[in-house]
Write a protein that holds these residues in place. Structure first.
Motif, PDB file in Angstrom:
ATOM      1  N   TYR A 153       0.824  -1.204   0.000  1.00 47.00           N
ATOM      2  CA  TYR A 153       0.000   0.000   0.000  1.00 47.00           C
ATOM      3  C   TYR A 153       0.864   1.263   0.000  1.00 47.00           C
ATOM      4  O   TYR A 153       0.611   2.199  -0.766  1.00 47.00           O
ATOM      5  N   GLY A 154       1.897   1.281   0.837  1.00 49.08           N
ATOM      6  CA  GLY A 154       2.766   2.459   0.902  1.00 49.08           C
ATOM      7  C   GLY A 154       3.440   2.754  -0.422  1.00 49.08           C
ATOM      8  O   GLY A 154       3.508   3.915  -0.854  1.00 49.08           O
ATOM      9  N   SER A 155       3.943   1.720  -1.089  1.00 48.72           N
ATOM     10  CA  SER A 155       4.610   1.933  -2.380  1.00 48.72           C
ATOM     11  C   SER A 155       3.598   2.346  -3.440  1.00 48.72           C
ATOM     12  O   SER A 155       3.911   3.177  -4.318  1.00 48.72           O
ATOM     13  N   ALA A 156       2.375   1.815  -3.366  1.00 51.37           N
ATOM     14  CA  ALA A 156       1.341   2.183  -4.337  1.00 51.37           C
ATOM     15  C   ALA A 156       0.944   3.649  -4.181  1.00 51.37           C
ATOM     16  O   ALA A 156       0.706   4.353  -5.171  1.00 51.37           O
ATOM     17  N   VAL A 157       0.887   4.127  -2.932  1.00 51.99           N
ATOM     18  CA  VAL A 157       0.563   5.536  -2.690  1.00 51.99           C
ATOM     19  C   VAL A 157       1.612   6.437  -3.326  1.00 51.99           C
ATOM     20  O   VAL A 157       1.283   7.419  -4.014  1.00 51.99           O
ATOM     21  N   LEU A 158       2.873   6.118  -3.111  1.00 52.51           N
ATOM     22  CA  LEU A 158       3.949   6.945  -3.666  1.00 52.51           C
ATOM     23  C   LEU A 158       3.911   6.940  -5.195  1.00 52.51           C
ATOM     24  O   LEU A 158       4.129   7.975  -5.835  1.00 52.51           O
ATOM     25  N   PHE A 159       3.638   5.783  -5.799  1.00 54.33           N
ATOM     26  CA  PHE A 159       3.548   5.712  -7.259  1.00 54.33           C
ATOM     27  C   PHE A 159       2.361   6.524  -7.747  1.00 54.33           C
ATOM     28  O   PHE A 159       2.459   7.277  -8.717  1.00 54.33           O
ATOM     29  N   TRP A 160       1.229   6.371  -7.075  1.00 52.53           N
ATOM     30  CA  TRP A 160      -0.009   7.069  -7.437  1.00 52.53           C
ATOM     31  C   TRP A 160       0.159   8.586  -7.393  1.00 52.53           C
ATOM     32  O   TRP A 160      -0.368   9.311  -8.243  1.00 52.53           O
ATOM     33  N   LEU A 161       0.937   9.075  -6.435  1.00 52.54           N
ATOM     34  CA  LEU A 161       1.143  10.513  -6.299  1.00 52.54           C
ATOM     35  C   LEU A 161       1.843  11.114  -7.515  1.00 52.54           C
ATOM     36  O   LEU A 161       1.643  12.275  -7.839  1.00 52.54           O
ATOM     37  N   GLY A 162       2.656  10.309  -8.186  1.00 57.70           N
ATOM     38  CA  GLY A 162       3.367  10.814  -9.356  1.00 57.70           C
ATOM     39  C   GLY A 162       2.815  10.316 -10.676  1.00 57.70           C
ATOM     40  O   GLY A 162       3.421  10.532 -11.730  1.00 57.70           O
ATOM     41  N   ASP A 163       1.664   9.657 -10.632  1.00 53.48           N
ATOM     42  CA  ASP A 163       1.090   9.042 -11.828  1.00 53.48           C
ATOM     43  C   ASP A 163       0.151  10.008 -12.554  1.00 53.48           C
ATOM     44  O   ASP A 163      -0.860  10.444 -12.000  1.00 53.48           O
ATOM     45  N   ASP A 164       0.492  10.318 -13.794  1.00 57.45           N
ATOM     46  CA  ASP A 164      -0.355  11.196 -14.613  1.00 57.45           C
ATOM     47  C   ASP A 164      -1.006  10.432 -15.767  1.00 57.45           C
ATOM     48  O   ASP A 164      -1.529  11.046 -16.700  1.00 57.45           O
ATOM     49  N   SER A 165      -0.983   9.111 -15.711  1.00 59.45           N
ATOM     50  CA  SER A 165      -1.570   8.322 -16.787  1.00 59.45           C
ATOM     51  C   SER A 165      -3.093   8.413 -16.738  1.00 59.45           C
ATOM     52  O   SER A 165      -3.675   8.693 -15.684  1.00 59.45           O
ATOM     53  N   PRO A 166      -3.760   8.189 -17.875  1.00 58.55           N
ATOM     54  CA  PRO A 166      -5.232   8.250 -17.906  1.00 58.55           C
ATOM     55  C   PRO A 166      -5.858   7.274 -16.911  1.00 58.55           C
ATOM     56  O   PRO A 166      -5.515   6.090 -16.892  1.00 58.55           O
ATOM     57  N   ASP A 167      -6.744   7.786 -16.065  1.00 58.61           N
ATOM     58  CA  ASP A 167      -7.461   6.965 -15.077  1.00 58.61           C
ATOM     59  C   ASP A 167      -6.503   6.180 -14.182  1.00 58.61           C
ATOM     60  O   ASP A 167      -6.845   5.110 -13.672  1.00 58.61           O
ATOM     61  N   HIS A 168      -5.288   6.704 -14.024  1.00 59.42           N
ATOM     62  CA  HIS A 168      -4.273   6.088 -13.160  1.00 59.42           C
ATOM     63  C   HIS A 168      -3.980   4.635 -13.555  1.00 59.42           C
ATOM     64  O   HIS A 168      -3.681   3.794 -12.695  1.00 59.42           O
ATOM     65  N   GLN A 169      -4.039   4.343 -14.832  1.00 60.66           N
ATOM     66  CA  GLN A 169      -3.813   2.974 -15.278  1.00 60.66           C
ATOM     67  C   GLN A 169      -2.419   2.467 -14.914  1.00 60.66           C
ATOM     68  O   GLN A 169      -2.237   1.274 -14.618  1.00 60.66           O
ATOM     69  N   ALA A 170      -1.439   3.369 -14.932  1.00 63.26           N
ATOM     70  CA  ALA A 170      -0.079   2.957 -14.582  1.00 63.26           C
ATOM     71  C   ALA A 170      -0.011   2.520 -13.117  1.00 63.26           C
ATOM     72  O   ALA A 170       0.719   1.584 -12.772  1.00 63.26           O
ATOM     73  N   THR A 171      -0.774   3.181 -12.269  1.00 65.15           N
ATOM     74  CA  THR A 171      -0.798   2.810 -10.855  1.00 65.15           C
ATOM     75  C   THR A 171      -1.391   1.429 -10.661  1.00 65.15           C
ATOM     76  O   THR A 171      -0.874   0.605  -9.892  1.00 65.15           O
ATOM     77  N   TRP A 172      -2.498   1.141 -11.350  1.00 67.61           N
ATOM     78  CA  TRP A 172      -3.139  -0.166 -11.188  1.00 67.61           C
ATOM     79  C   TRP A 172      -2.235  -1.276 -11.716  1.00 67.61           C
ATOM     80  O   TRP A 172      -2.201  -2.380 -11.137  1.00 67.61           O
ATOM     81  N   ALA A 173      -1.483  -0.994 -12.778  1.00 71.66           N
ATOM     82  CA  ALA A 173      -0.537  -1.988 -13.291  1.00 71.66           C
ATOM     83  C   ALA A 173       0.596  -2.198 -12.288  1.00 71.66           C
ATOM     84  O   ALA A 173       1.037  -3.337 -12.054  1.00 71.66           O
ATOM     85  N   PHE A 174       1.074  -1.106 -11.705  1.00 69.57           N
ATOM     86  CA  PHE A 174       2.121  -1.195 -10.680  1.00 69.57           C
ATOM     87  C   PHE A 174       1.632  -2.003  -9.487  1.00 69.57           C
ATOM     88  O   PHE A 174       2.346  -2.869  -8.963  1.00 69.57           O
TER      89      PHE A 174
END
Length: 233
Positions: A153-174
């Protein structure tokens, strides 16, 4: 929802969120929120003794509550368990609509004097996810599950904060990749348990770990766990 329908705590938190993007979770934000609500400063301090720090934690708990409500309302029965975990983390991130407030909170809880509060908040989120999904472990696995998910969860939050992909798709893949990594660890653990030689070698450590129990659910105990020499709760 009108002001009369919201608790004083909620009113103060909502007022603070309009200032966090500019001033962070600081005393300046706390005082501005008090002024905006017209609340007695003494009452506001009673509700949030540490000011903005407690407001930031209340904001985190609000997101946790929204995640739990969404999990309980969703039909996850057709999902694999790893997908239920992924859904829970995704629901939690989506509950945090104000990304700048989360960013400011991450900065606040990175400070040494507040790091313990931040770690406790993340652990609490992981604990809620496991409990809501029906975890019944009462041994050392209670701790390892929550520790592992806290890291995810902690690593996903940090990735999400810098994710500008459409609908945060990069975050969900991460997120999927991180959970797959965890599942690989569980696979290795199962292989070790199934290996007679390794099981024998690790008999002592496994016995010792078997004495560790999950926290006792009692009102008079807030300890993180307990030791039972008999192997029983």
């Amino acid at each position: 929802m009108t002001d009369s329908e919201r608790s004083p705590q909620e009113q103060l938190l909502d007022a603070a969120l309009t200032h966090v993007a500019f001033d962070g979770w600081t005393e300046t934000t706390f005082r501005a929120a008090v002024a905006d609500t017209g609340m007695d400063p003494v009452m506001a301090r009673a509700l949030y003794p540490r000011g903005a720090v407690d407001l930031a934690l209340a904001f985190h708990r609000r997101g946790d509550a929204q995640m739990v409500a969404r999990l309980k309302a969703a039909d996850l029965s057709a999902m694999r368990f790893r997908d239920r975990i992924a859904a829970a983390v995704r629901y939690r991130l989506e509950a945090a609509e104000d990304r700048e407030a989360v960013r400011r909170g991450t900065t606040l809880f990175a400070l040494p004097m507040h790091a313990a509060d931040g770690a406790k908040a993340i652990w609490g989120t992981a604990d809620l996810i496991w409990n809501t999904l029906g975890d019944i472990s009462d041994d050392v696995n209670w701790y390892t599950k929550r520790a592992t998910l806290s890291g995810v969860y902690g690593s996903a939050v940090l990735f999400w904060l810098g994710d500008d992909s459409p609908d945060h798709q990069a975050t969900w893949a991460f997120l999927d990749r991180r959970i797959d990594d965890v599942m690989q660890i569980e696979k290795v653990k199962a292989q070790v348990r199934g290996n007679k030689f390794l099981s024998g070698v690790l008999a002592g450590p496994n016995w010792l770990l078997g004495q560790i129990k999950a926290p006792v659910r009692r009102h008079d105990s807030d300890l993180p766990g307990h030791w039972s020499g008999s192997g029983k709760p």
